[in-house]
Design an enzyme around this catalytic site. Sequence first.
Site, PDB file in Angstrom:
ATOM      1  N   LYS A 126      12.664 -38.583   9.074  1.00 30.51           N
ATOM      2  CA  LYS A 126      13.629 -39.658   9.308  1.00 30.51           C
ATOM      3  C   LYS A 126      14.858 -39.082  10.000  1.00 30.51           C
ATOM      4  O   LYS A 126      15.165 -37.901   9.863  1.00 30.51           O
ATOM      5  CB  LYS A 126      14.040 -40.326   7.991  1.00 30.51           C
ATOM      6  CG  LYS A 126      12.897 -41.064   7.319  1.00 30.51           C
ATOM      7  CD  LYS A 126      13.366 -41.758   6.053  1.00 30.51           C
ATOM      8  CE  LYS A 126      12.208 -42.511   5.403  1.00 30.51           C
ATOM      9  NZ  LYS A 126      12.619 -43.169   4.137  1.00 30.51           N
ATOM     10  N   HIS A 157      -0.798 -41.407  15.206  1.00 28.99           N
ATOM     11  CA  HIS A 157      -2.128 -42.006  15.169  1.00 28.99           C
ATOM     12  C   HIS A 157      -2.079 -43.257  14.305  1.00 28.99           C
ATOM     13  O   HIS A 157      -1.340 -43.305  13.314  1.00 28.99           O
ATOM     14  CB  HIS A 157      -3.159 -41.014  14.627  1.00 28.99           C
ATOM     15  CG  HIS A 157      -3.287 -39.780  15.467  1.00 28.99           C
ATOM     16  ND1 HIS A 157      -4.024 -39.762  16.628  1.00 28.99           N
ATOM     17  CD2 HIS A 157      -2.749 -38.541  15.335  1.00 28.99           C
ATOM     18  CE1 HIS A 157      -3.945 -38.557  17.162  1.00 28.99           C
ATOM     19  NE2 HIS A 157      -3.169 -37.801  16.399  1.00 28.99           N
ATOM     20  N   ARG A 182      16.026 -34.013   3.598  1.00 26.28           N
ATOM     21  CA  ARG A 182      17.069 -34.920   3.112  1.00 26.28           C
ATOM     22  C   ARG A 182      18.437 -34.284   3.333  1.00 26.28           C
ATOM     23  O   ARG A 182      18.587 -33.063   3.269  1.00 26.28           O
ATOM     24  CB  ARG A 182      16.892 -35.193   1.618  1.00 26.28           C
ATOM     25  CG  ARG A 182      15.664 -36.011   1.292  1.00 26.28           C
ATOM     26  CD  ARG A 182      15.630 -36.345  -0.197  1.00 26.28           C
ATOM     27  NE  ARG A 182      14.541 -37.242  -0.523  1.00 26.28           N
ATOM     28  CZ  ARG A 182      13.313 -36.865  -0.841  1.00 26.28           C
ATOM     29  NH1 ARG A 182      13.020 -35.578  -0.867  1.00 26.28           N
ATOM     30  NH2 ARG A 182      12.381 -37.756  -1.135  1.00 26.28           N
ATOM     31  N   ASN A 219      13.394 -19.722  19.675  1.00 25.98           N
ATOM     32  CA  ASN A 219      12.829 -18.437  19.308  1.00 25.98           C
ATOM     33  C   ASN A 219      11.300 -18.498  19.402  1.00 25.98           C
ATOM     34  O   ASN A 219      10.731 -19.483  19.857  1.00 25.98           O
ATOM     35  CB  ASN A 219      13.298 -18.068  17.899  1.00 25.98           C
ATOM     36  CG  ASN A 219      13.463 -16.580  17.702  1.00 25.98           C
ATOM     37  OD1 ASN A 219      12.625 -15.800  18.125  1.00 25.98           O
ATOM     38  ND2 ASN A 219      14.559 -16.182  17.063  1.00 25.98           N
TER      39      ASN A 219
END
Length: 201
Positions: A173, A113, A187, A83
């Site tokens: 993660k 970085h 999570r 979108n």
Amino acid sequence: MTEKEKMLAGQLYDPSDSELDQLRLKARKLARRYNMTDEDEREKRYKILRELLPNTLEMPDLQAPVYFDYGCNTYFGKCSGANFHFTCLDVCPVHIGDNVMIGPNVIIATPMHPMLPEERNCRLREDGSIYNLEYAKPVTIENDCWLAAGVIVCGGVTIGEGSVIGAGSVVTKSIPPHSLAVGNPCRVVREITEKDRMEQR
């Protein structure tokens, strides 16, 4: 190794390298051209996307505006799309599977970085020009995923097949397949199962 080879390998590289400068400039010009088209200019849009995303076999459905660092490092599967305001910083490869739905204002950011300031800070060349070093981590979004509005996907992440990422989540993660995941940091809330089916069986 060239700076491009270092970049794609996830090593520290100089983003001001002339080859990379030209690739980024090309992608940004093409994205700007795409963003100036109307939705009924399908053939024109297709031609621009074919050049912007040369390594994608089936062109995605992208609502303008879109933004890419390179374009050539992004790979879309079949029947996928994004979108409005999709930003893809594809310094390392970005693999987006089949039937992936990407909501508005989603960002995929592969650049990283260094943590130490002496490695991150600007440096001075002998000719007086300034540069810095960065690196990147790839992103993979597997088949049948939905990334809701405002999701940010960080480098090094894989989102497993069939997962849903809630609006505004920051994915730092990897997410296992068939998961509902939300939040900042994102999570897993629960598994997506047959109980979530809305149509009659």
